[in-house]
Design a protein around this motif. Structure first.
Motif, PDB file in Angstrom:
ATOM      1  N   CYS A  85      -0.311 -47.508   1.020  1.00 22.65           N
ATOM      2  CA  CYS A  85       0.243 -48.728   1.603  1.00 22.65           C
ATOM      3  C   CYS A  85      -0.539 -49.046   2.869  1.00 22.65           C
ATOM      4  N   GLY A  86      -0.272 -50.201   3.449  1.00 19.34           N
ATOM      5  CA  GLY A  86      -1.024 -50.612   4.622  1.00 19.34           C
ATOM      6  C   GLY A  86      -0.312 -50.308   5.923  1.00 19.34           C
ATOM      7  N   GLY A  87      -1.067 -50.374   7.033  1.00 17.27           N
ATOM      8  CA  GLY A  87      -0.479 -50.224   8.351  1.00 17.27           C
ATOM      9  C   GLY A  87       0.032 -48.827   8.646  1.00 17.27           C
ATOM     10  N   PRO A  88       0.853 -48.697   9.690  1.00 19.40           N
ATOM     11  CA  PRO A  88       1.361 -47.379  10.100  1.00 19.40           C
ATOM     12  C   PRO A  88       2.163 -46.667   9.016  1.00 19.40           C
ATOM     13  N   PHE A  89       2.792 -47.434   8.122  1.00 15.28           N
ATOM     14  CA  PHE A  89       3.559 -46.792   7.054  1.00 15.28           C
ATOM     15  C   PHE A  89       2.667 -45.891   6.198  1.00 15.28           C
ATOM     16  N   ASN A  90       1.369 -46.144   6.192  1.00 10.59           N
ATOM     17  CA  ASN A  90       0.454 -45.312   5.425  1.00 10.59           C
ATOM     18  C   ASN A  90       0.563 -43.851   5.865  1.00 10.59           C
ATOM     19  N   GLY A  91       0.446 -43.629   7.172  1.00 12.14           N
ATOM     20  CA  GLY A  91       0.551 -42.276   7.691  1.00 12.14           C
ATOM     21  C   GLY A  91       1.965 -41.723   7.636  1.00 12.14           C
ATOM     22  N   ILE A  92       2.943 -42.570   7.957  1.00 10.70           N
ATOM     23  CA  ILE A  92       4.337 -42.114   7.985  1.00 10.70           C
ATOM     24  C   ILE A  92       4.795 -41.676   6.594  1.00 10.70           C
ATOM     25  N   LEU A  93       4.511 -42.498   5.596  1.00 11.39           N
ATOM     26  CA  LEU A  93       4.959 -42.162   4.236  1.00 11.39           C
ATOM     27  C   LEU A  93       4.121 -41.061   3.611  1.00 11.39           C
ATOM     28  N   LYS A 157      14.191 -45.185   1.644  1.00 11.96           N
ATOM     29  CA  LYS A 157      14.462 -46.616   1.470  1.00 11.96           C
ATOM     30  C   LYS A 157      13.212 -47.442   1.768  1.00 11.96           C
ATOM     31  N   ALA A 158      12.476 -47.066   2.814  1.00 12.12           N
ATOM     32  CA  ALA A 158      11.247 -47.787   3.151  1.00 12.12           C
ATOM     33  C   ALA A 158      10.234 -47.689   2.016  1.00 12.12           C
TER      34      ALA A 158
END
Length: 212
Positions: A85-93, A157-158
């Motif tokens: 996925c793109g953005g910060p969610f890439n690292g978080i997920l 959920k995200a």
């Protein structure tokens, strides 16, 4: 260390463990050089943030893109971005996928004024019953997604939401979720250093604090 011990004593069997994650996978376009390797305190900013998280979390990791890995990560636990996925969610997920049952205290690597006291405020305010607990300034009252404890149910959920939507904005997700907010004693500790001007400002501020 004492903060971590106190938190562990307070945990009940249903409260997920708390891991720390330094987000270092950004491309630092505005800064013009890799922000995570800048030195404000004699060590790289990624090392400084990693050390702070290690004082309040049970385990700590650094999130980076595969092409970023070098000798500067020696001695650090690393989770490589999966690019799903793109953005910060890439690292978080990517971190969530590696350890899906833990909560993640996520920090951006461009927060040079953030201190242990502020992280202690956030950890103390943590509400495992919500999707997340975020730091916010009193000026904006908006969640700071990259100074946030993300609970596993919130990240699940995200992840599901991202499968159905192209919107990968973590703040928008938080604004549409059940979360708690925590506030620092001084809003400026949440300052993001994104440009060379920001870098020079922080250096001047830190030098003044030392010699003033």
């Amino acid at each position: 260390m004492e903060v971590r011990k106190n938190r562990l004593r307070q945990m009940n069997e249903k409260e997920p463990k708390l891991y720390g994650l330094v987000l270092g996978g950004g491309k630092s376009t505005r800064m013009g050089t890799d922000k995570r390797l800048l030195k404000y305190y004699g060590v790289s900013q990624q090392q400084h943030a990693y050390n702070l998280l290690s004082k309040v979390c049970e385990n700590t990791f650094l999130s980076v893109r595969e092409e970023q890995i070098s000798s500067s990560e020696r001695g650090l636990n690393v989770i490589v971005d999966e690019n799903k996925c793109g953005g910060p969610f890439n690292g978080i997920l990517s971190a969530h996928n590696a350890y899906p049952d833990v909560a993640w205290l996520v920090l951006a690597c461009d927060l040079p004024l953030l201190d242990r006291e502020t992280l202690t405020i956030l950890v103390t305010a943590r509400n495992p019953g919500k999707a997340a607990t975020s730091m916010a300034t009193r000026k904006t009252n908006l969640p700071e997604p990259l100074i946030t404890i993300w609970e596993p149910q919130g990240l699940k959920k995200a992840k599901k939401d991202l499968e159905c939507s192209k919107n990968s904005c973590p703040r928008k997700f938080l604004l549409n979720s059940q979360i708690d907010l925590a506030y620092p004693k001084n809003d400026e500790v949440l300052f993001n250093a994104n440009s060379k001007t920001d870098f020079e400002y922080i250096q001047t501020k830190l030098n003044s604090a030392v010699h003033g």
